[in-house]
Write an enzyme that holds these catalytic residues in place. Sequence first.
Site, mmCIF file in Angstrom:
data_model
loop_
_atom_site.group_PDB
_atom_site.id
_atom_site.type_symbol
_atom_site.label_atom_id
_atom_site.label_comp_id
_atom_site.label_asym_id
_atom_site.label_seq_id
_atom_site.Cartn_x
_atom_site.Cartn_y
_atom_site.Cartn_z
ATOM 1 N N ARG A 140 -40.033 44.105 4.527
ATOM 2 C CA ARG A 140 -39.525 43.177 5.542
ATOM 3 C C ARG A 140 -39.582 43.786 6.925
ATOM 4 O O ARG A 140 -39.427 43.073 7.911
ATOM 5 C CB ARG A 140 -38.069 42.797 5.227
ATOM 6 C CG ARG A 140 -37.950 41.873 4.027
ATOM 7 C CD ARG A 140 -37.040 40.673 4.315
ATOM 8 N NE ARG A 140 -37.226 39.635 3.312
ATOM 9 C CZ ARG A 140 -36.394 39.438 2.284
ATOM 10 N NH1 ARG A 140 -35.304 40.170 2.181
ATOM 11 N NH2 ARG A 140 -36.633 38.492 1.405
ATOM 12 N N ARG A 166 -35.069 20.865 -1.085
ATOM 13 C CA ARG A 166 -35.217 21.861 -2.143
ATOM 14 C C ARG A 166 -34.225 21.579 -3.271
ATOM 15 O O ARG A 166 -33.075 21.252 -3.057
ATOM 16 C CB ARG A 166 -34.957 23.241 -1.553
ATOM 17 C CG ARG A 166 -35.041 24.360 -2.549
ATOM 18 C CD ARG A 166 -34.832 25.691 -1.866
ATOM 19 N NE ARG A 166 -36.104 26.243 -1.378
ATOM 20 C CZ ARG A 166 -36.285 27.522 -1.083
ATOM 21 N NH1 ARG A 166 -35.286 28.360 -1.171
ATOM 22 N NH2 ARG A 166 -37.446 27.954 -0.665
ATOM 23 N N ARG A 193 -30.218 20.583 -2.908
ATOM 24 C CA ARG A 193 -29.308 21.394 -2.101
ATOM 25 C C ARG A 193 -28.888 20.591 -0.887
ATOM 26 O O ARG A 193 -29.721 19.989 -0.221
ATOM 27 C CB ARG A 193 -30.043 22.650 -1.657
ATOM 28 C CG ARG A 193 -29.138 23.829 -1.552
ATOM 29 C CD ARG A 193 -29.917 25.048 -1.903
ATOM 30 N NE ARG A 193 -30.289 25.758 -0.689
ATOM 31 C CZ ARG A 193 -30.825 26.969 -0.720
ATOM 32 N NH1 ARG A 193 -31.054 27.558 -1.859
ATOM 33 N NH2 ARG A 193 -31.130 27.575 0.393
ATOM 34 N N ARG A 231 -33.305 29.482 10.223
ATOM 35 C CA ARG A 231 -33.773 30.463 9.230
ATOM 36 C C ARG A 231 -35.245 30.781 9.433
ATOM 37 O O ARG A 231 -35.683 31.921 9.302
ATOM 38 C CB ARG A 231 -33.596 29.895 7.813
ATOM 39 C CG ARG A 231 -32.235 30.174 7.198
ATOM 40 C CD ARG A 231 -32.069 29.413 5.898
ATOM 41 N NE ARG A 231 -32.883 29.947 4.809
ATOM 42 C CZ ARG A 231 -33.197 29.250 3.704
ATOM 43 N NH1 ARG A 231 -32.782 28.005 3.575
ATOM 44 N NH2 ARG A 231 -33.916 29.795 2.759
ATOM 45 N N LYS A 239 -44.217 31.183 -2.097
ATOM 46 C CA LYS A 239 -44.794 32.466 -2.471
ATOM 47 C C LYS A 239 -44.212 33.007 -3.773
ATOM 48 O O LYS A 239 -44.883 33.748 -4.481
ATOM 49 C CB LYS A 239 -44.694 33.488 -1.346
ATOM 50 C CG LYS A 239 -43.327 34.049 -1.075
ATOM 51 C CD LYS A 239 -43.395 34.987 0.125
ATOM 52 C CE LYS A 239 -42.047 35.114 0.793
ATOM 53 N NZ LYS A 239 -41.003 35.763 0.001
#
Length: 226
Positions: free
Chosen positions: A98, A135, A163, A174, A23
């Site tokens: 959020r 990533r 990473r 997560r 996004k």
Amino acid sequence: MRLQHGAASGLNVVMLGPPGAGKGTQAERLAQKRGLPRISTGDILREAVQAGTPLGSVAKAAMDAGRLVSDDVMIGIVQERLDRDDARHGFVLDGFPRTVEQASALDRMVNGRGPLVVLDVVVPEDVLVRRLATRRICGRCGANAAVHWKTKCEKCGGKLVTRVDDGDEIVRERLKVYQRQSKPLVDYYSGRGTLRTIDGNQSADVVTAAVDSAVATAESAGGVTL
Ligand SMILES: [Zn+2]
């Protein structure tokens, strides 16, 4: 003073989506195309802290103590950003709201500034896990690599590295946290004609095309219902 350019002239966009959904890239592209500021909460938090504004100082104290920045402070920082001149025709928000409390504060902020278009970028969990586990970030400045960055960071020229701390279990946790937090938000927006779900499990360019057409239909829907 807030300038009024007619109720339907603004384009106010909120991008929702889990980590790894892409996004950020889409928010950037949409903002550039429409000449609007892309407002990412990470960036404006950092700015407010660096500028030492009253709200920035409160946010810094919370983060230094390892606490989350409260809704009130986050809302205040976003409000200050949206009041700036470059956002008078709209914005693309990434990372806010959020919580439902933040969402209802945002509704008050955009009241009279045109429809609020909400784009929910959806990607299956297994795909997200794969994306996040591989990533790439900049080894020098830590920036997340955009899809089109080949080997070098386009912010500082540093070398991109994969990473290593995003193991499957950490990534899944997560994502679970995100789902738990975002469900009430999507519910909050679900009754509106301006909420659009975007299939994020496609190439970035195809997603961009989907975003463009979703914004176009949501804009016209918003003009009628708000
Ligand atoms: Zn870098």
